[in-house]
Design an enzyme around this catalytic site. Structure first.
Site, PDB file in Angstrom:
ATOM      1  N   ASP A   4      56.225 -36.726  75.072  1.00 52.01           N
ATOM      2  CA  ASP A   4      56.822 -37.921  73.795  1.00 52.01           C
ATOM      3  C   ASP A   4      58.202 -38.081  73.867  1.00 52.01           C
ATOM      4  OD1 ASP A   4      54.574 -37.724  70.993  1.00 52.01           O
ATOM      5  OD2 ASP A   4      54.047 -37.485  73.271  1.00 52.01           O
TER       6      ASP A   4
ATOM      7  N   LEU B  12      51.616 -42.554  68.012  1.00 52.23           N
ATOM      8  CA  LEU B  12      52.487 -43.259  68.992  1.00 52.23           C
ATOM      9  C   LEU B  12      54.014 -42.841  69.223  1.00 52.23           C
ATOM     10  CD1 LEU B  12      51.374 -46.698  67.561  1.00 52.23           C
ATOM     11  CD2 LEU B  12      50.261 -45.640  69.619  1.00 52.23           C
ATOM     12  N   GLY B  13      53.912 -41.468  68.997  1.00 52.15           N
ATOM     13  CA  GLY B  13      55.109 -40.822  69.291  1.00 52.15           C
ATOM     14  C   GLY B  13      56.526 -41.142  68.198  1.00 52.15           C
ATOM     15  N   SER B  14      56.138 -41.612  67.184  1.00 50.38           N
ATOM     16  CA  SER B  14      57.143 -41.667  66.100  1.00 50.38           C
ATOM     17  C   SER B  14      58.002 -40.694  65.913  1.00 50.38           C
ATOM     18  CB  SER B  14      56.523 -42.150  64.804  1.00 50.38           C
ATOM     19  OG  SER B  14      55.806 -41.169  64.119  1.00 50.38           O
ATOM     20  N   SER B  15      57.545 -39.393  65.982  1.00 51.19           N
ATOM     21  CA  SER B  15      58.596 -38.459  65.470  1.00 51.19           C
ATOM     22  C   SER B  15      59.862 -38.174  66.583  1.00 51.19           C
ATOM     23  CB  SER B  15      57.850 -37.115  65.112  1.00 51.19           C
ATOM     24  OG  SER B  15      57.266 -36.597  66.324  1.00 51.19           O
TER      25      SER B  15
ATOM     26  N   LYS C  96      55.527 -44.438  72.222  1.00 53.56           N
ATOM     27  CA  LYS C  96      54.573 -44.253  73.528  1.00 53.56           C
ATOM     28  C   LYS C  96      53.119 -44.279  73.126  1.00 53.56           C
ATOM     29  CE  LYS C  96      52.368 -40.201  73.114  1.00 53.56           C
ATOM     30  NZ  LYS C  96      52.484 -39.812  72.024  1.00 53.56           N
TER      31      LYS C  96
END
Lengths: 405, 405
Positions: B225, B163-166, B23
């Site tokens: 997120d 960028l909301g990887s987790s 995101k």
């Protein structure tokens, strides 16, 4: 009232000098148009106007060397001259010397002045010149009448860069003319080197005349430029109301002239258009700028006695400048050249902010009292390598000063 | 409820795949902490989680090849393995599979999970790894119990870049686990290539589990997120309340990862400190950001049918992004690397804005529909020459998708 000028036959030539400072906007530009407070400050870059009135012979207008009014613009290398008879012919009915009563230049007066300019050879490229010459003739004729004299003008200030050069011209010229006309008292407060500050009433008279001159040059000036140039220090300006600020502790700044010309009207219009597309958001932006200007006004009036207090004051100033810069970016008036200055000064941990219209023009950088000279040298060198011009200035200092020889 | 997983003896291996998007924050970061609205959007960069459950033999835990839970992190080249007996021993009393009832990980459960991590070889430099592994073990055992299985994770998303990887990890993993557990129905909405979007109730279940996983990784996540990753499109977020936006017309953007690490907590704290020093000004700034987010929420829901309408919509979007960027600079969260991206894209008349915490991290650049590919190539090349990493993305697209083999 000094009767000197009134009895010309008994005196030798009269020499008067005046110097008036330029100005910067510390906070509030653009938002001020929408009702927010702004703070302007004098800078120690001056426009100098000197006036030499030769004594008139027994018969006015006759005799060897019929009188003329001359203007010598040292920085441009241009000189202009109008025979007094010509002046009287063109303006005689329109303008009579009345130094104590500042009044706007009427359309008829302006038309008469325009006819006088036709005589002169004004280089095509110098559009500003006509406006400046018109202001000069208006002030001269309104304050001194058609007496022969020679005015010399020179300046430290770059023109059209938003540093108040036209106001400094009007203020210094009005100051010199009024002193020569005997309309203001001099001699009481002669300081070092003979320069003196006029008393309050006299300064107000100068300021009113300078404002009329500004109106010829700018159309609808706010009046803040000429006020700061006349009175010096710092002035808060909000919705037409001016408040003089008692600023303590001289602030050192670097002014970087990006030499990028811009269309001030277009920039101002652009902000208004953004405000009409986003009324809520922009109203909040203008409100934030107002808060910043009000805070800055309070901070500059604090006396800082020691290094810690000075540093604390400068940190607050820097933070307000940084915040204002972000808001100006939100308004859309920044420019790549301004960003280059910001980026360069940031490398040296210095805070910068555009001043004036934006879109180019000048950028202010706060130079902390405790910063090393080497830092200033390095950042200046780097900025100049981009083709910019740098001025190291002291902010919030003296206003108009006059000198009667 | 799909009875597949319940009757393991009668079935072959279960293979499930899930992919969840990262995101970006379109507007409102930082101000959202102070009560303003923010808008987040899914981007078409995915984290892929696949799950292979081998059928348990007649006697669980016995037989050739004792069973284990394995995790293969493809992008790091790291694999982890926990024998099911070990899991049962450490967690047995703490966690029992209850996929339909998402609950937070208790301190005792977390302690048990920590003991399990001690077995593993976790490279010193990868602090994030422990948190991610804890989340994995929590989700796996809470949803599937101690059944043997192998999870493989790979991602398009850079980590720690905002960028909301987790969240994409937690959402894709939760989606895969719940599908494998038979806790969500699949098969009804199979699209092209077999990927399908779960129905609303199922997505909510996934989202709740993903949020619990995020809490292990982040402490006090906002939930935006994982919501964007689960549901896709765009979501407005204000004071804890989420509103799904029906965004029309895909928006193309360039994401530039400056690869400059930053301390998000410090940046958030810095804004709060500035707000405490300048409460009035900053309140106005947050108010302006709120207005910008609300306007953006309206704009993205407008349908644009022709090129003129699309361009008009994109112009408005660009202006709001530019204004938000100025306000973020006012808050003090920009950075020289961000400014470099802004300066570069400005040369191509493209508008950019930092996204997320600032101080480095990622920058968004709007790519107008009518812009030429050549422009995009040139600006990308120039940005990459600074060592930045560029991703061309479509904004506001799909959320979680699952695939059952």
């Amino acid at each position: 009232m000094d009767p000197v000028a009134g009895t010309a036959e008994h005196r030798g030539p009269l020499e008067v000098r005046a110097r008036a400072p330029g100005k910067i906007i510390l906070a509030g530009e653009h938002a001020v148009v929408h009702g927010s407070a702004a703070v302007a400050a004098a800078i120690d870059l001056y426009t100098n106007s000197s006036l030499l009135l030769r004594p008139t012979g027994p018969g006015e207008g006759g005799g060897a060397g019929s009188g003329a009014v001359e203007l010598d613009l040292r920085d441009s290398g241009l000189t202009f001259s109008w025979p007094c008879s010509r002046l009287r012919g063109a303006l005689g009915e329109e303008i009579s010397a009345n130094p104590g009563a500042p009044a706007p230049c009427s359309p008829d007066q302006l038309a008469a002045i325009a006819r006088l300019l036709q005589d002169q050879e004004i280089p095509e490229a110098k559009i500003w010149l006509s406006a400046g010459l018109s202001a000069f003739l208006f002030l001269y004729a309104s304050i001194l009448g058609c007496r022969p004299g020679k005015a010399v003008v020179s300046s430290d200030l770059p023109m059209g860069a938003g540093l108040g050069s036209s106001a400094a011209f009007c203020v210094s010229m009005s100051g010199a003319l009024l002193t020569a006309a005997g309309a203001v008292s001099v001699g009481a407060r002669r300081g070092a080197e003979g320069w003196e500050v006029l008393e309050k009433g006299a300064l107000e008279l100068v300021n009113q005349w300078a404002f009329q001159g500004e109106k010829i040059i700018h159309g609808k000036p706010s009046g803040i430029d000429n006020s700061v140039s006349t009175f010096g220090k710092m002035i808060k300006f909000k919705k037409g109301e001016l408040t003089n600020l008692e600023s303590w502790n001289p602030v050192k700044m670097l002014i970087t002239d990006t030499r990028v010309g811009r269309n001030t009207k277009a920039l101002v219009a652009g902000v208004s258009e953004r405000a009409s597309r986003h009324p809520d958001a922009m109203a909040s932006v203008f409100h934030a700028v107002n808060s910043i200007s009000e805070e800055l006004s309070s901070i500059v009036e604090l006396a800082a006695e020691d290094e810690i207090a000075i540093t604390s004051k400068e940190d607050k100033l820097a933070e307000l400048m940084e915040m204002n810069q972000g808001l100006l970016q939100c308004m859309g008036v920044s420019h790549s050249s301004i960003e280059t200055v910001l980026r360069t000064t940031l490398k040296y941990s210095l805070v910068s902010k555009l001043t004036g219209a934006g879109g180019g023009g000048c950028v202010l950088t706060l130079i902390p009292t405790l910063s090393a000279n080497t830092v200033l040298e390095k950042v200046t060198t780097e900025l100049e390598s981009h083709g910019y011009r740098c001025f190291k200035v002291e902010v919030g200092g003296r206003g108009l000063q006059v000198f009667r020889g």
